[in-house]
Design a protein around this motif. Structure first.
Motif, PDB file in Angstrom:
ATOM      1  N   GLY A 190     -13.340   5.376  22.316  1.00  0.00           N
ATOM      2  CA  GLY A 190     -12.546   5.963  21.245  1.00  0.00           C
ATOM      3  C   GLY A 190     -12.883   5.378  19.893  1.00  0.00           C
ATOM      4  N   LEU A 191     -12.434   6.077  18.857  1.00  0.00           N
ATOM      5  CA  LEU A 191     -12.671   5.702  17.470  1.00  0.00           C
ATOM      6  C   LEU A 191     -11.431   6.072  16.672  1.00  0.00           C
ATOM      7  CD1 LEU A 191     -14.660   5.062  15.029  1.00  0.00           C
ATOM      8  CD2 LEU A 191     -15.175   7.497  15.088  1.00  0.00           C
ATOM      9  N   VAL A 192     -11.045   5.216  15.739  1.00  0.00           N
ATOM     10  CA  VAL A 192      -9.939   5.519  14.833  1.00  0.00           C
ATOM     11  C   VAL A 192     -10.376   5.169  13.410  1.00  0.00           C
ATOM     12  CG1 VAL A 192      -8.830   3.266  15.197  1.00  0.00           C
ATOM     13  CG2 VAL A 192      -7.491   5.157  14.324  1.00  0.00           C
ATOM     14  N   ILE A 193     -10.077   6.055  12.467  1.00  0.00           N
ATOM     15  CA  ILE A 193     -10.310   5.797  11.052  1.00  0.00           C
ATOM     16  C   ILE A 193      -9.083   6.281  10.297  1.00  0.00           C
ATOM     17  CG2 ILE A 193     -12.833   5.903  11.118  1.00  0.00           C
ATOM     18  CD1 ILE A 193     -12.627   8.761  10.054  1.00  0.00           C
ATOM     19  N   GLY A 194      -8.838   5.679   9.149  1.00  0.00           N
ATOM     20  CA  GLY A 194      -7.686   6.126   8.374  1.00  0.00           C
ATOM     21  C   GLY A 194      -7.390   5.212   7.200  1.00  0.00           C
ATOM     22  N   ARG A 195      -6.206   5.417   6.630  1.00  0.00           N
ATOM     23  CA  ARG A 195      -5.734   4.634   5.496  1.00  0.00           C
ATOM     24  C   ARG A 195      -4.342   4.132   5.832  1.00  0.00           C
ATOM     25  NH1 ARG A 195      -4.953   7.283  -0.318  1.00  0.00           N
ATOM     26  NH2 ARG A 195      -2.895   7.738   0.511  1.00  0.00           N
ATOM     27  N   ASP A 196      -4.096   2.850   5.564  1.00  0.00           N
ATOM     28  CA  ASP A 196      -2.830   2.213   5.897  1.00  0.00           C
ATOM     29  C   ASP A 196      -1.746   2.601   4.891  1.00  0.00           C
ATOM     30  OD1 ASP A 196      -1.434   0.581   7.683  1.00  0.00           O
ATOM     31  OD2 ASP A 196      -1.465  -1.076   6.266  1.00  0.00           O
ATOM     32  N   TYR A 197      -0.483   2.437   5.300  1.00  0.00           N
ATOM     33  CA  TYR A 197       0.633   2.810   4.434  1.00  0.00           C
ATOM     34  C   TYR A 197       0.970   1.742   3.399  1.00  0.00           C
ATOM     35  CZ  TYR A 197       3.700  -0.277   7.102  1.00  0.00           C
ATOM     36  OH  TYR A 197       4.270  -1.373   7.686  1.00  0.00           O
ATOM     37  N   ILE A 198       0.502   0.528   3.574  1.00  0.00           N
ATOM     38  CA  ILE A 198       0.794  -0.541   2.619  1.00  0.00           C
ATOM     39  C   ILE A 198      -0.062  -0.345   1.370  1.00  0.00           C
ATOM     40  CG2 ILE A 198       0.716  -3.026   2.216  1.00  0.00           C
ATOM     41  CD1 ILE A 198       1.226  -3.391   5.195  1.00  0.00           C
ATOM     42  N   HIS A 199       0.585  -0.391   0.210  1.00  0.00           N
ATOM     43  CA  HIS A 199      -0.121  -0.181  -1.051  1.00  0.00           C
ATOM     44  C   HIS A 199      -0.467  -1.536  -1.673  1.00  0.00           C
ATOM     45  CE1 HIS A 199      -1.382   1.751  -4.714  1.00  0.00           C
ATOM     46  NE2 HIS A 199      -0.582   0.971  -5.415  1.00  0.00           N
ATOM     47  N   VAL A 200      -1.750  -1.773  -1.806  1.00  0.00           N
ATOM     48  CA  VAL A 200      -2.252  -2.962  -2.506  1.00  0.00           C
ATOM     49  C   VAL A 200      -3.135  -2.458  -3.644  1.00  0.00           C
ATOM     50  CG1 VAL A 200      -2.083  -4.575  -0.580  1.00  0.00           C
ATOM     51  CG2 VAL A 200      -4.097  -3.161  -0.789  1.00  0.00           C
ATOM     52  N   GLU A 201      -3.858  -3.337  -4.290  1.00  0.00           N
ATOM     53  CA  GLU A 201      -4.647  -2.942  -5.458  1.00  0.00           C
ATOM     54  C   GLU A 201      -5.591  -1.769  -5.164  1.00  0.00           C
ATOM     55  OE1 GLU A 201      -6.688  -6.349  -6.914  1.00  0.00           O
ATOM     56  OE2 GLU A 201      -4.859  -7.511  -7.104  1.00  0.00           O
ATOM     57  N   ASN A 202      -6.299  -1.841  -4.063  1.00  0.00           N
ATOM     58  CA  ASN A 202      -7.224  -0.779  -3.672  1.00  0.00           C
ATOM     59  C   ASN A 202      -6.712  -0.127  -2.385  1.00  0.00           C
ATOM     60  OD1 ASN A 202      -9.099  -1.398  -5.766  1.00  0.00           O
ATOM     61  ND2 ASN A 202      -9.772  -3.149  -4.559  1.00  0.00           N
ATOM     62  N   LYS A 203      -7.342   0.952  -1.985  1.00  0.00           N
ATOM     63  CA  LYS A 203      -6.962   1.590  -0.724  1.00  0.00           C
ATOM     64  C   LYS A 203      -7.229   0.630   0.424  1.00  0.00           C
ATOM     65  CE  LYS A 203      -7.832   6.246  -2.324  1.00  0.00           C
ATOM     66  NZ  LYS A 203      -8.614   7.461  -2.155  1.00  0.00           N
ATOM     67  N   LEU A 204      -6.375   0.688   1.419  1.00  0.00           N
ATOM     68  CA  LEU A 204      -6.467  -0.213   2.563  1.00  0.00           C
ATOM     69  C   LEU A 204      -6.975   0.576   3.777  1.00  0.00           C
ATOM     70  CD1 LEU A 204      -5.835  -3.151   3.316  1.00  0.00           C
ATOM     71  CD2 LEU A 204      -3.590  -2.383   4.023  1.00  0.00           C
ATOM     72  N   PRO A 205      -8.284   0.541   4.055  1.00  0.00           N
ATOM     73  CA  PRO A 205      -8.814   1.337   5.169  1.00  0.00           C
ATOM     74  C   PRO A 205      -8.520   0.694   6.526  1.00  0.00           C
ATOM     75  CG  PRO A 205     -10.583   0.107   4.148  1.00  0.00           C
ATOM     76  CD  PRO A 205      -9.334  -0.159   3.335  1.00  0.00           C
ATOM     77  N   ILE A 206      -8.470   1.551   7.529  1.00  0.00           N
ATOM     78  CA  ILE A 206      -8.322   1.115   8.917  1.00  0.00           C
ATOM     79  C   ILE A 206      -9.425   1.799   9.711  1.00  0.00           C
ATOM     80  CG2 ILE A 206      -6.876   1.217  10.984  1.00  0.00           C
ATOM     81  CD1 ILE A 206      -4.452   1.387   9.203  1.00  0.00           C
ATOM     82  N   TRP A 207     -10.079   1.051  10.576  1.00  0.00           N
ATOM     83  CA  TRP A 207     -11.025   1.648  11.512  1.00  0.00           C
ATOM     84  C   TRP A 207     -11.051   0.801  12.771  1.00  0.00           C
ATOM     85  CZ3 TRP A 207     -15.294  -0.842  13.385  1.00  0.00           C
ATOM     86  CH2 TRP A 207     -15.748  -1.942  12.675  1.00  0.00           C
ATOM     87  N   GLY A 208     -11.375   1.431  13.875  1.00  0.00           N
ATOM     88  CA  GLY A 208     -11.394   0.710  15.135  1.00  0.00           C
ATOM     89  C   GLY A 208     -12.210   1.417  16.196  1.00  0.00           C
ATOM     90  N   LEU A 209     -12.609   0.654  17.183  1.00  0.00           N
ATOM     91  CA  LEU A 209     -13.381   1.143  18.331  1.00  0.00           C
ATOM     92  C   LEU A 209     -12.702   0.673  19.607  1.00  0.00           C
ATOM     93  CD1 LEU A 209     -16.958   0.135  17.143  1.00  0.00           C
ATOM     94  CD2 LEU A 209     -16.003   2.431  17.151  1.00  0.00           C
ATOM     95  N   SER A 210     -12.825   1.468  20.649  1.00  0.00           N
ATOM     96  CA  SER A 210     -12.272   1.053  21.931  1.00  0.00           C
ATOM     97  C   SER A 210     -13.184   1.521  23.063  1.00  0.00           C
ATOM     98  CB  SER A 210     -10.862   1.611  22.128  1.00  0.00           C
ATOM     99  OG  SER A 210     -10.890   3.005  22.204  1.00  0.00           O
ATOM    100  N   PHE A 211     -13.171   0.772  24.135  1.00  0.00           N
ATOM    101  CA  PHE A 211     -13.921   1.108  25.341  1.00  0.00           C
ATOM    102  C   PHE A 211     -13.046   0.753  26.529  1.00  0.00           C
ATOM    103  CE2 PHE A 211     -16.619  -0.252  28.887  1.00  0.00           C
ATOM    104  CZ  PHE A 211     -17.286   0.930  29.122  1.00  0.00           C
TER     105      PHE A 211
END
Length: 149
Positions: free
Chosen positions: A68-89
């Protein structure tokens, strides 16, 4: 949403399964006692798949292999966008069934390894998550009346 190539019961060859999920959360409207917080709208796209090789050939051809794969943007607001990504097996390891009464039952040990990264070097918040999961899917005969001859 998911796509499926074949049903394992009716196909002598292996099969595959693919799924996708898009989640959006509207955090810009969040208020706590009328005061806004440092949150922003978030989204995540999750993609995953499962492959089952040719069943009954040997033990490892009965194992279900998952990724699996996950990509996105987190809900916490900091100076820049907070990306999220992950891999699973992961793998679904079947447990041998030696009972003649329960030929169609299949118990499985599910094992998965996941890596998720939140943030990057441009933010104050940076997080690496490693997760090992083990689950059991057990089947058993319930409410079956024994037959005596």
């Amino acid at each position: 949403m998911y796509l499926k190539k074949s049903d394992r019961q009716n196909n002598k060859y292996g099969g595959w399964l693919f799924g996708a999920d898009l989640v959006q959360n509207n955090w810009n409207d969040y208020r706590f006692y009328g005061v806004s917080d440092s949150v922003q709208n978030s989204w995540e796209l999750r993609l995953g798949g499962q492959i089952t090789p040719e069943p009954k050939k040997n033990y490892f051809s009965n194992v279900r292999y998952r990724g699996g794969l996950v990509i996105g943007r987190d809900y916490i607001h900091v100076e820049n966008k907070l990306p999220i990504w992950g891999l699973s097996f992961g793998m679904g390891l079947p447990i041998a069934n030696y009972s003649n009464l329960a030929r169609n039952q299949a118990s499985i040990i599910n094992v998965s390894l996941e890596y998720t990264k939140r943030g990057n070097n441009n933010n104050l918040l940076k997080e690496n998550i490693f997760r090992l999961s083990i689950g059991l899917s057990l089947t058993d005969l319930w409410f079956v009346r024994p037959k005596y001859e």
